[in-house]
Design a protein around this motif. Structure first.
Motif, mmCIF file in Angstrom:
data_model
loop_
_atom_site.group_PDB
_atom_site.id
_atom_site.type_symbol
_atom_site.label_atom_id
_atom_site.label_comp_id
_atom_site.label_asym_id
_atom_site.label_seq_id
_atom_site.Cartn_x
_atom_site.Cartn_y
_atom_site.Cartn_z
ATOM 1 N N VAL A 170 35.959 25.320 39.525
ATOM 2 C CA VAL A 170 36.095 25.171 40.980
ATOM 3 C C VAL A 170 37.456 25.685 41.442
ATOM 4 O O VAL A 170 37.558 26.365 42.475
ATOM 5 N N GLU A 171 38.502 25.395 40.690
ATOM 6 C CA GLU A 171 39.846 25.877 41.041
ATOM 7 C C GLU A 171 39.917 27.399 40.936
ATOM 8 O O GLU A 171 40.546 28.064 41.775
ATOM 9 N N LEU A 172 39.278 27.950 39.914
ATOM 10 C CA LEU A 172 39.248 29.404 39.754
ATOM 11 C C LEU A 172 38.506 30.047 40.917
ATOM 12 O O LEU A 172 38.927 31.080 41.457
ATOM 13 N N LYS A 173 37.419 29.440 41.335
ATOM 14 C CA LYS A 173 36.642 29.934 42.468
ATOM 15 C C LYS A 173 37.473 29.896 43.744
ATOM 16 O O LYS A 173 37.464 30.847 44.541
ATOM 17 N N ARG A 174 38.202 28.806 43.941
ATOM 18 C CA ARG A 174 39.027 28.675 45.139
ATOM 19 C C ARG A 174 40.095 29.776 45.191
ATOM 20 O O ARG A 174 40.350 30.367 46.241
ATOM 21 N N GLY A 175 40.703 30.058 44.040
ATOM 22 C CA GLY A 175 41.720 31.100 43.995
ATOM 23 C C GLY A 175 41.160 32.472 44.343
ATOM 24 O O GLY A 175 41.798 33.255 45.057
ATOM 25 N N ILE A 176 39.964 32.770 43.854
ATOM 26 C CA ILE A 176 39.337 34.064 44.153
ATOM 27 C C ILE A 176 39.026 34.185 45.637
ATOM 28 O O ILE A 176 39.252 35.230 46.253
ATOM 29 N N LEU A 177 38.516 33.116 46.232
ATOM 30 C CA LEU A 177 38.181 33.148 47.655
ATOM 31 C C LEU A 177 39.441 33.313 48.510
ATOM 32 O O LEU A 177 39.424 34.010 49.536
ATOM 33 N N GLU A 178 40.531 32.688 48.085
ATOM 34 C CA GLU A 178 41.793 32.843 48.819
ATOM 35 C C GLU A 178 42.287 34.285 48.732
ATOM 36 O O GLU A 178 42.771 34.848 49.725
ATOM 37 N N THR A 228 39.965 45.565 42.648
ATOM 38 C CA THR A 228 40.297 44.245 42.106
ATOM 39 C C THR A 228 39.398 43.178 42.700
ATOM 40 O O THR A 228 38.888 42.299 41.989
ATOM 41 N N ARG A 229 39.177 43.242 44.003
ATOM 42 C CA ARG A 229 38.308 42.254 44.648
ATOM 43 C C ARG A 229 36.870 42.383 44.165
ATOM 44 O O ARG A 229 36.139 41.400 44.084
ATOM 45 N N ASP A 230 36.449 43.625 43.844
ATOM 46 C CA ASP A 230 35.086 43.818 43.353
ATOM 47 C C ASP A 230 34.914 43.147 42.000
ATOM 48 O O ASP A 230 33.879 42.519 41.732
ATOM 49 N N LEU A 241 33.138 38.158 38.969
ATOM 50 C CA LEU A 241 33.553 36.945 38.279
ATOM 51 C C LEU A 241 33.100 35.712 39.046
ATOM 52 O O LEU A 241 32.712 34.712 38.444
ATOM 53 N N LEU A 242 33.136 35.803 40.373
ATOM 54 C CA LEU A 242 32.711 34.675 41.206
ATOM 55 C C LEU A 242 31.246 34.317 40.934
ATOM 56 O O LEU A 242 30.886 33.139 40.869
ATOM 57 N N LYS A 243 30.431 35.323 40.724
ATOM 58 C CA LYS A 243 29.022 35.077 40.409
ATOM 59 C C LYS A 243 28.891 34.355 39.076
ATOM 60 O O LYS A 243 28.087 33.417 38.932
ATOM 61 N N LYS A 244 29.694 34.761 38.089
ATOM 62 C CA LYS A 244 29.655 34.105 36.782
ATOM 63 C C LYS A 244 30.138 32.653 36.887
ATOM 64 O O LYS A 244 29.616 31.770 36.200
ATOM 65 N N ILE A 245 31.126 32.434 37.745
ATOM 66 C CA ILE A 245 31.631 31.075 37.938
ATOM 67 C C ILE A 245 30.534 30.184 38.512
ATOM 68 O O ILE A 245 30.324 29.053 38.064
#
Length: 207
Positions: A101-109, A144-146, A151-155
């Motif tokens: 969840v923390e990793l996901k939050r960082g990607i969204l930010e 990088t965002r791509d 990665l977000l999908k894998k999370i």
């Protein structure tokens, strides 16, 4: 002598062993292992397969810390030190869910910051060299965002696996992936041995 299959780590809630439900998929004979091996054991590797790294060292002094600490207070070292019999118990599941969840939050930010940067840099720059530099920076940031989007999908998939109680077990063999590998790559779905076999197969036969 036929290889012996290691006993699976105990699962919470009396969940039926995945080994009893899973059939190891067939692979080319030159690549596939003759039997599933536990990720906790390290058998001698074939010449074509690089040897697995040394097992993560556990600190016995930390072995019982998980019993008195909350999920938010646990450190990586304390999770590694947990007994093998507690593999993927409720607290470990919650610990990795929090990491994801923390990793996901960082990607969204980061994605939000990228949108702001692109919006701020829409001003037309007269100098061709400056304009080319800005465009290259944009292209790099978008690439990088791509990667982060994938990665977000894998999370998301890993969080779903936790909710289903399947997280931490290899998709191909049903064996435990291992706490050390999951700490390094929380979205891992294959044990190190299975991952090496897959990479070797791709090198030999293509994707």
């Amino acid at each position: 002598m036929p290889a012996q299959t290691a006993a699976p780590a105990p699962a919470r809630g009396g969940r039926v062993s995945r080994l009893s439900q899973l059939t190891v998929p067939s692979m080319p004979q030159s690549v596939a292992s003759t039997a599933a091996k536990s990720s906790f054991s390290q058998a001698p590797s074939n010449a074509l397969v690089p040897p697995p790294p040394v097992a993560v060292k556990k600190d016995p002094k930390l072995a019982n810390n998980w019993k008195t600490k909350s999920v938010e207070e646990l450190t990586d070292a304390e999770v590694i030190a947990m007994p093998d019999t507690e593999y993927m118990n409720e607290k470990q599941m919650a610990f990795f869910r929090l990491k994801l969840v923390e990793l996901k939050r960082g990607i969204l930010e980061n994605a939000g910051e990228t949108t702001e940067h692109l919006r701020e840099d829409t001003v037309v720059v007269p100098d061709p060299a400056d304009r080319a530099t800005i465009e290259e920076e944009h292209a790099l940031e978008l690439r990088t965002r791509d990667r982060e989007r994938k990665l977000l999908k894998k999370i998301e998939q890993s969080i779903q696996r936790i909710d289903a109680g399947d997280y931490g077990y290899c998709d191909e063999t049903g064996e435990p992936i291992g706490v050390g590998r999951l700490l390094a790559r929380p979205t891992a779905t294959l044990s190190l041995e299975a991952q090496q076999r897959r990479e070797l197969k791709q090198k030999m036969f293509g994707d």
